[in-house]
Design a protein around this motif. Structure first.
Motif, PDB file in Angstrom:
ATOM      1  N   LYS A  80       0.877  -1.453  -0.014  1.00 34.91           N
ATOM      2  CA  LYS A  80      -0.139  -0.070   0.263  1.00 34.91           C
ATOM      3  C   LYS A  80       0.799   1.045   0.423  1.00 34.91           C
ATOM      4  N   GLN A  81       1.966   1.120   0.888  1.00 38.29           N
ATOM      5  CA  GLN A  81       2.824   2.559   0.829  1.00 38.29           C
ATOM      6  C   GLN A  81       3.539   3.114  -0.270  1.00 38.29           C
ATOM      7  N   ARG A  82       4.235   1.426  -1.524  1.00 42.33           N
ATOM      8  CA  ARG A  82       4.263   1.727  -2.535  1.00 42.33           C
ATOM      9  C   ARG A  82       2.899   2.127  -3.384  1.00 42.33           C
ATOM     10  N   VAL A  83       2.609   1.693  -3.317  1.00 48.64           N
ATOM     11  CA  VAL A  83       1.516   2.616  -4.156  1.00 48.64           C
ATOM     12  C   VAL A  83       0.581   3.914  -3.926  1.00 48.64           C
ATOM     13  N   VAL A  84       0.894   4.197  -2.820  1.00 46.77           N
ATOM     14  CA  VAL A  84       0.738   5.631  -2.377  1.00 46.77           C
ATOM     15  C   VAL A  84       1.912   6.590  -2.742  1.00 46.77           C
ATOM     16  N   MET A  85       3.313   6.406  -3.271  1.00 43.89           N
ATOM     17  CA  MET A  85       4.136   6.222  -3.435  1.00 43.89           C
ATOM     18  C   MET A  85       4.100   6.595  -4.987  1.00 43.89           C
ATOM     19  N   VAL A  86       4.149   5.801  -6.128  1.00 45.66           N
ATOM     20  CA  VAL A  86       3.688   5.918  -7.484  1.00 45.66           C
ATOM     21  C   VAL A  86       2.602   6.632  -6.915  1.00 45.66           C
ATOM     22  N   VAL A  87       1.238   6.875  -6.892  1.00 49.47           N
ATOM     23  CA  VAL A  87       0.083   7.688  -7.004  1.00 49.47           C
ATOM     24  C   VAL A  87       0.265   9.105  -6.492  1.00 49.47           C
ATOM     25  N   SER A  88       1.250   9.384  -5.281  1.00 49.53           N
ATOM     26  CA  SER A  88       1.385  10.409  -5.606  1.00 49.53           C
ATOM     27  C   SER A  88       2.485  11.289  -5.987  1.00 49.53           C
ATOM     28  N   THR A  89       3.769  10.712  -6.701  1.00 46.78           N
ATOM     29  CA  THR A  89       4.245  11.083  -7.925  1.00 46.78           C
ATOM     30  C   THR A  89       3.964  11.716  -9.403  1.00 46.78           C
ATOM     31  N   LEU A  90       2.933  10.490  -9.548  1.00 43.02           N
ATOM     32  CA  LEU A  90       2.237  10.255 -10.883  1.00 43.02           C
ATOM     33  C   LEU A  90       2.516  11.551 -11.596  1.00 43.02           C
ATOM     34  N   LEU A  91       1.709  13.173 -11.104  1.00 39.79           N
ATOM     35  CA  LEU A  91       2.718  14.283 -12.233  1.00 39.79           C
ATOM     36  C   LEU A  91       3.698  14.941 -11.763  1.00 39.79           C
ATOM     37  N   ASN A  92       4.938  14.494 -11.773  1.00 42.38           N
ATOM     38  CA  ASN A  92       5.733  14.767 -11.511  1.00 42.38           C
ATOM     39  C   ASN A  92       5.915  16.285 -10.613  1.00 42.38           C
ATOM     40  N   PRO A  93       6.116  16.215  -9.191  1.00 39.99           N
ATOM     41  CA  PRO A  93       6.060  17.314  -8.723  1.00 39.99           C
ATOM     42  C   PRO A  93       7.262  17.726  -8.376  1.00 39.99           C
ATOM     43  N   SER A  94       7.519  18.874  -7.847  1.00 38.77           N
ATOM     44  CA  SER A  94       8.900  19.977  -7.881  1.00 38.77           C
ATOM     45  C   SER A  94       9.197  19.634  -6.319  1.00 38.77           C
ATOM     46  N   LEU A  95       8.380  19.384  -5.728  1.00 34.82           N
ATOM     47  CA  LEU A  95       8.602  19.008  -4.451  1.00 34.82           C
ATOM     48  C   LEU A  95       7.966  17.916  -3.986  1.00 34.82           C
ATOM     49  N   LEU A  96       8.288  17.003  -2.639  1.00 37.16           N
ATOM     50  CA  LEU A  96       7.519  16.018  -2.296  1.00 37.16           C
ATOM     51  C   LEU A  96       7.882  15.741  -0.526  1.00 37.16           C
ATOM     52  N   ILE A  97       7.002  15.120  -0.050  1.00 34.25           N
ATOM     53  CA  ILE A  97       7.260  15.797   1.546  1.00 34.25           C
ATOM     54  C   ILE A  97       6.767  14.126   1.643  1.00 34.25           C
ATOM     55  N   ALA A  98       7.606  13.845   2.319  1.00 36.76           N
ATOM     56  CA  ALA A  98       7.942  12.382   2.876  1.00 36.76           C
ATOM     57  C   ALA A  98       7.407  12.215   3.877  1.00 36.76           C
ATOM     58  N   ASP A  99       6.307  11.953   5.150  1.00 38.61           N
ATOM     59  CA  ASP A  99       6.809  12.219   5.889  1.00 38.61           C
ATOM     60  C   ASP A  99       6.028  10.932   6.915  1.00 38.61           C
ATOM     61  N   GLU A 100       7.343  10.607   7.692  1.00 37.40           N
ATOM     62  CA  GLU A 100       7.478   9.369   8.540  1.00 37.40           C
ATOM     63  C   GLU A 100       7.054   8.263   8.089  1.00 37.40           C
ATOM     64  N   VAL A 101       7.197   8.096   6.468  1.00 37.97           N
ATOM     65  CA  VAL A 101       7.023   7.181   5.582  1.00 37.97           C
ATOM     66  C   VAL A 101       7.871   5.196   6.765  1.00 37.97           C
ATOM     67  N   THR A 102       8.625   5.379   7.409  1.00 41.23           N
ATOM     68  CA  THR A 102       9.259   4.118   7.297  1.00 41.23           C
ATOM     69  C   THR A 102       8.725   3.715   8.710  1.00 41.23           C
ATOM     70  N   SER A 103       8.237   4.586   9.620  1.00 36.83           N
ATOM     71  CA  SER A 103       8.578   4.573  11.031  1.00 36.83           C
ATOM     72  C   SER A 103       7.214   3.354  11.630  1.00 36.83           C
ATOM     73  N   ALA A 104       6.296   3.023  10.341  1.00 34.40           N
ATOM     74  CA  ALA A 104       5.049   1.920  10.313  1.00 34.40           C
ATOM     75  C   ALA A 104       6.206   0.782  10.358  1.00 34.40           C
ATOM     76  N   LEU A 105       7.235   0.466   9.385  1.00 35.82           N
ATOM     77  CA  LEU A 105       7.605  -0.623   9.184  1.00 35.82           C
ATOM     78  C   LEU A 105       8.710  -0.715   9.519  1.00 35.82           C
ATOM     79  N   ASP A 106       9.121  -2.654   9.705  1.00 31.61           N
ATOM     80  CA  ASP A 106      10.134  -2.902   9.754  1.00 31.61           C
ATOM     81  C   ASP A 106      11.339  -2.745   9.406  1.00 31.61           C
ATOM     82  N   VAL A 107      12.554  -3.018   9.566  1.00 32.28           N
ATOM     83  CA  VAL A 107      14.029  -2.425   8.979  1.00 32.28           C
ATOM     84  C   VAL A 107      14.017  -2.415   8.207  1.00 32.28           C
TER      85      VAL A 107
END
Lengths: 330, 314
Positions: free
Chosen positions: B152-179
């Motif tokens: 799901k997280q990877r899908v969200v990353m793809v969706v969020s960047t579909l329009l090639n934004p000049s700035l992407l904010i990744a907010d605590e994207v790794t907090s809920a994941l294992d190492v």
């Protein structure tokens, strides 16, 4: 999927069995003797004639058999589609009496349930996003949903029927008419239908509107909504998603409320002397009519069970999560 | 210059008064730069990240300006911000696992989202981007519940960047994941920048050791203000702000056994932002604090690209 529905059907079957058994028990354990009241109605003086009639009626209704046999005969007759003969309208078969009343109840109940559900959901979702409407409509919704059906019915009958005199308060059509295919008769039907419909509709409408309003507010704070808003999705899309997801618990609510709505319709019919099933139940009780009472209850039980099953199926269709859960877990 | 934030102030409205979650933050993000925004819980890092794209109902833009590619962003005006969202500035939210509508197939949701922005969906491009994060195009025909959290997280990353934004904010994207997933996500973020799908990036995190692996620059926040901002190596190897120093020294080191050296924390707790003290907000916990700390230290450049808000560091 088939396991899910198999389990559901089993539960419905069990419910049906228990409900039918209770239906059979209730009139039999009520105080009073129907044969006695029939004899009293016949108004015969000669003791031998009375005795002969008592024997005839007791035999006819099977009251001389032991209880367990009556119960077994009842199930056997049920599977033949035979619900017995009405005591109140002797000798009309109960199925005929019910068949005459059902169109009135369905004509009242179906539009009231469906329209109040649809309109209540729409209105609740609409009110959730307008502060002034939320502040005014919400208390009204609470008052409506807390109102007992028959009380609102009496209020409407008194206000619009007796005081204002614009709508009739009793019957399904004018007492001066006989059922026929004509515009006059249809108009009269509609006129008589309006008040009982309105009292059912309003009470249910308030409940649905409040439920939907709360659900929409909850959904609009959900993560997926925040995400869509962060990506600048149109308000329309966000509302559409939120509405669609908020409707799901309302569908479950409809299943739960169905019994209450049916009961509400029955008392409303009594208030307006509307010749549906509710009216039949009242008559059956007053006349110690076991078979009519049984038959009417049976019909209601079947109706509610079928409606619940339809809602179960509908839920599976609209919520992918139930579908997937069934495939994965089963 | 991709992003310029000048003296940004964002407060939270509460019943007890305004919480000054973001109190005068100034920094820049260059084209192609990945800035790691680190800080402890309540430091204002997530507030900074979200306020750049969408203020929520309790946040209030009190002052300061944000400029993206030379265009001022109307961050206080949600309706006016819509124009920039998704196209110029986008977000991978903290709650990626629940960011997708549970009752829509993913492909349909993406199509409807794009349609509502007046954009056309290019299925081939979408499939290519899914492949970049290791997903097959099958996920488009699935509901979110059928995907794992990482998917799901990877899908969200793809969706969020579909329009090639000049700035992407990744907010605590790794907090809920294992190492191991954390490492994969970090690599994916890096890939998004390297393939030019996003120009620059702000990675909000509480995990300095993770952000160190992908960020060009690390900015450390404390109690609603920036404490230090410097190239990633510099922050980790020669931090100047006492808070950063204590923070870095409290990180566990590989090969050091617990019996030999106990891990130290920073004594004390951050101040309440409802009524924060004047001057430097770290001074109550700071071992170097002296009289001058009652005055707010400027966020000054002590070496090229190295900013510190501390009187002792200047």
């Amino acid at each position: 999927m088939s396991r899910y529905f198999g389990r559901k059907l089993l539960i419905y079957g069990l419910t049906f069995f228990v409900a039918v058994t209770i239906n059979w028990m209730i009139p039999r354990f009520m105080p009073g003797d129907p044969v006695q009241s029939m004899l009293a109605r016949a108004n015969i003086a000669q003791p031998e004639a009375v005795e002969a009639m008592r024997a005839h009626y007791t035999d006819l209704f099977g009251f001389d058999l032991p209880l367990w046999k009556q119960y077994a005969n009842f199930w056997a007759a049920l599977f033949r589609g035979d619900l017995g003969i009405s005591i109140w309208l002797f000798p009309t078969p109960v199925t005929d009496v019910i068949a005459r009343a059902v169109p009135y109840t369905l004509g009242l109940l179906l539009p009231a349930v469906l329209l109040s559900w649809i309109a209540g959901n729409r209105f609740g979702a609409f009110a959730a996003r307008r502060k002034w409407l939320d502040n005014t409509a919400l208390p009204i919704g609470y008052v409506l949903t807390a109102t007992p059906y028959m009380w609102l019915a009496i209020l409407l009958a008194w206000g619009l029927g007796v005081v204002a005199g614009v709508l009739p308060v009793a019957g399904a059509y004018s007492f001066a008419m006989r059922p026929e295919w004509s515009w006059d008769f249809a108009g009269s039907l509609l006129q008589h239908w309006l008040l009982p419909f309105a009292s059912l509709f309003l009470v249910a409408f308030g409940g649905w509107a409040i439920g939907m309003r709360n659900m929409i507010i909850y959904e609009l704070e959900a993560d997926y909504v925040h995400y869509l808003q962060s990506l600048g999705a149109s308000r329309r899309l966000v509302r559409r998603y939120a509405f669609r997801n908020a409707v799901l618990p309302q569908i479950t609510g409809l299943a739960l409320q169905l019994g209450v709505l049916v009961a509400g319709a029955l008392v409303t019919e009594i208030v307006f002397s509307y010749p549906g099933l509710g009216h039949l139940i009242l008559q059956a009780i007053q006349n110690q009519d076991f078979f009519l009472l049984q038959g009417t209850f049976l019909f209601i039980v079947i109706g509610v069970l079928i409606a619940n099953f339809v809602i179960d199926v509908a839920y599976v269709v609209v919520d992918p999560r139930t579908r997937i859960g069934m495939g994965g877990a089963a | 210059m991709s992003l310029t934030v000048t003296d940004l102030r964002v407060h939270y409205r509460t019943a007890r008064g305004d919480v000054q979650a973001l109190d005068g933050v100034t920094f820049t993000v260059a084209d192609g730069e990945i800035v790691g925004l680190a800080g402890e819980s309540g430091s204002g890092k997530s507030t900074l990240g979200t306020s750049l794209i969408r203020l929520n109902g309790r946040m209030r833009h009190v002052g300061g300006t944000v400029e993206l590619d030379g265009v001022p962003l109307p961050i206080g005006d949600s309706a006016a911000m819509d124009r920039f969202r998704f196209r110029s500035i986008s977000v991978v939210p903290q709650y990626s696992m629940s960011a997708l509508n549970p009752t829509r197939k993913i492909g349909r949701m993406v199509a409807e989202l794009l349609a509502s922005r007046g954009e056309r969906l290019d299925p081939a491009e979408l499939e290519r981007r899914l492949a970049l994060v290791g997903l097959s195009s099958d996920v488009l025909g699935r509901y979110p519940i059928e995907l794992s959290g990482g998917m799901k997280q990877r899908v969200v990353m793809v969706v969020s960047t579909l329009l090639n934004p000049s700035l992407l904010i990744a907010d605590e994207v790794t907090s809920a994941l294992d190492v191991s997933s954390q490492k994969a996500v970090a690599g994916t973020l890096l890939g998004l920048r390297d393939k030019g799908l996003v120009t620059s990036m702000i990675v909000v995190t509480h995990d300095i050791s993770l952000v160190y692996q992908i960020a060009d620059t690390i900015a450390v926040m404390y109690a609603g203000r920036l404490a230090e901002k410097a190239p990633a190596d510099v922050v980790v190897t020669e931090p100047r702000h006492p808070y950063t120093r204590l923070l870095i020294s409290s990180l566990p080191e590989v090969g050091v056994r617990r019996a030999e050296r106990r891990l130290d924390g920073i004594p004390g707790a951050p101040p309440s932002l409802l009524d924060p003290p004047e001057g430097c907000r770290f001074r109550d916990r700071c071992p170097l604090a002296y009289d001058r700390c009652a005055e707010r230290p400027p966020f000054a450049e002590v070496a090229p690209g190295h900013f510190v808000a501390c009187w002792k560091a200047a």
